[in-house]
Write a protein that holds these residues in place. Structure first.
Motif, PDB file in Angstrom:
ATOM      1  N   GLY A  41      38.008  40.785 -33.061  1.00 28.10           N
ATOM      2  CA  GLY A  41      36.859  40.790 -33.954  1.00 28.10           C
ATOM      3  C   GLY A  41      35.602  40.319 -33.247  1.00 28.10           C
ATOM      4  N   THR A  45      25.898  50.614 -35.376  1.00 30.35           N
ATOM      5  CA  THR A  45      26.699  50.745 -34.153  1.00 30.35           C
ATOM      6  C   THR A  45      27.250  49.401 -33.704  1.00 30.35           C
ATOM      7  N   GLN A  61      33.924  45.633 -34.930  1.00 27.24           N
ATOM      8  CA  GLN A  61      35.154  45.787 -35.701  1.00 27.24           C
ATOM      9  C   GLN A  61      36.262  46.480 -34.919  1.00 27.24           C
ATOM     10  N   ASN A  62      35.927  47.010 -33.761  1.00 26.80           N
ATOM     11  CA  ASN A  62      36.933  47.632 -32.903  1.00 26.80           C
ATOM     12  C   ASN A  62      37.410  46.717 -31.776  1.00 26.80           C
ATOM     13  N   LEU A  63      36.831  45.549 -31.650  1.00 26.91           N
ATOM     14  CA  LEU A  63      37.258  44.622 -30.604  1.00 26.91           C
ATOM     15  C   LEU A  63      38.556  43.928 -31.021  1.00 26.91           C
ATOM     16  N   PRO A  64      39.420  43.612 -30.076  1.00 29.60           N
ATOM     17  CA  PRO A  64      40.756  43.085 -30.397  1.00 29.60           C
ATOM     18  C   PRO A  64      40.755  41.853 -31.291  1.00 29.60           C
ATOM     19  N   TYR A  78      27.913  46.696 -35.466  1.00 32.76           N
ATOM     20  CA  TYR A  78      28.996  46.235 -36.337  1.00 32.76           C
ATOM     21  C   TYR A  78      30.255  47.084 -36.154  1.00 32.76           C
ATOM     22  N   ALA A  79      30.079  48.384 -35.909  1.00 33.74           N
ATOM     23  CA  ALA A  79      31.244  49.243 -35.681  1.00 33.74           C
ATOM     24  C   ALA A  79      31.952  48.863 -34.389  1.00 33.74           C
ATOM     25  N   VAL A  80      31.181  48.587 -33.350  1.00 38.91           N
ATOM     26  CA  VAL A  80      31.779  48.144 -32.087  1.00 38.91           C
ATOM     27  C   VAL A  80      32.527  46.837 -32.294  1.00 38.91           C
ATOM     28  N   CYS A 117      36.850  35.179 -31.557  1.00 39.52           N
ATOM     29  CA  CYS A 117      36.147  36.462 -31.573  1.00 39.52           C
ATOM     30  C   CYS A 117      35.033  36.498 -30.537  1.00 39.52           C
TER      31      CYS A 117
END
Length: 224
Positions: free
Chosen positions: A140, A129, A135-138, A131-133, A27
């Motif tokens: 994690g 923001t 969770q959108n990474l390939p 944590y939202a970013v 990650c």
């Protein structure tokens, strides 16, 4: 005084590698970038530990930020991928929803947002923001905290805002040692740092609301 900046840096880098090997071997590290020394040091340490491709900088101005170019210079200098998320619209929408909430004026006795709420809401939106970013990474992500020991000790932080973390590599350092780590690692090229990185005081939400760190806390950070 920070007597051994290189060995200190190496220990921090190894700690980051060990942490990620046990808690997310593939990650990324997500770092909120303000353009100041704390977030710059954290991003630089993560880059050395994980590689630039696994460190994502997130710039989060609240509307117009006068020193946003400093943050842009940091991610450009470090060569890390970055995202710019302006939280201004979300901040305005949330504060307006609160003010316009049924019963708000009757319960609070006011028709606006208090100064403290105005100060602390942006850091909480920024952490949401990050944590939202992540969770959108390939693969994690883990959010890297950028607070230092001085801020934690005197409480110069926002609960559920900049105090939130998945991992932290600066919390054992008082502000003075953080500055020494920055300057000595930069001067000896122990880290990917440059003296072109901002050397002033960040335009934080506290300053935007007319309150300096010293006036807020009656506490002066040692910067020498």
């Amino acid at each position: 005084m920070l007597d051994h900046p290189e060995s200190t840096k190496e220990a921090l880098v190894q700690w980051i590698r060990d942490y990620f090997s046990q808690n997310g071997p593939s990650c990324s590290a997500v770092v909120g970038i303000s353009g100041g020394k704390d977030s710059t040091i954290v991003a630089a340490l993560c880059k050395e530990a994980l590689g630039a491709e696994r460190v994502v900088g997130v710039l989060m101005p609240n509307g117009i930020q006068s020193d946003i170019d400093d943050a842009k210079a940091v991610v450009a200098h470090l060569g890390i991928p970055h995202i710019i998320v302006n939280i201004g619209t979300a901040y305005e929408a949330l504060t307006n929803a609160i003010i316009q909430g049924e019963g708000y004026k009757a319960v609070t006795g006011r028709s606006d947002i208090s100064k403290d709420a105005g100060i602390n809401t942006p850091p909480r939106l920024r952490m949401t923001t990050l944590y939202a970013v992540g969770q959108n990474l390939p693969n994690g992500a883990r959010v890297a905290n950028t607070c230092n020991g001085s801020e934690d000790y005197v409480g110069y932080s926002t609960k559920y805002g900049d105090t939130v973390l998945t991992c932290s590599n600066e919390r054992g350092f008082i502000k003075q040692k953080n500055y020494q780590l920055f300057y000595r690692c930069a001067s000896h090229k122990f880290l990917s740092l440059s003296f072109q990185v901002r050397q002033g005081i960040p335009a934080s939400c506290f300053l935007q609301h007319g309150t300096s760190q010293e006036l807020l806390l009656l506490f002066v950070f040692l910067l020498s």
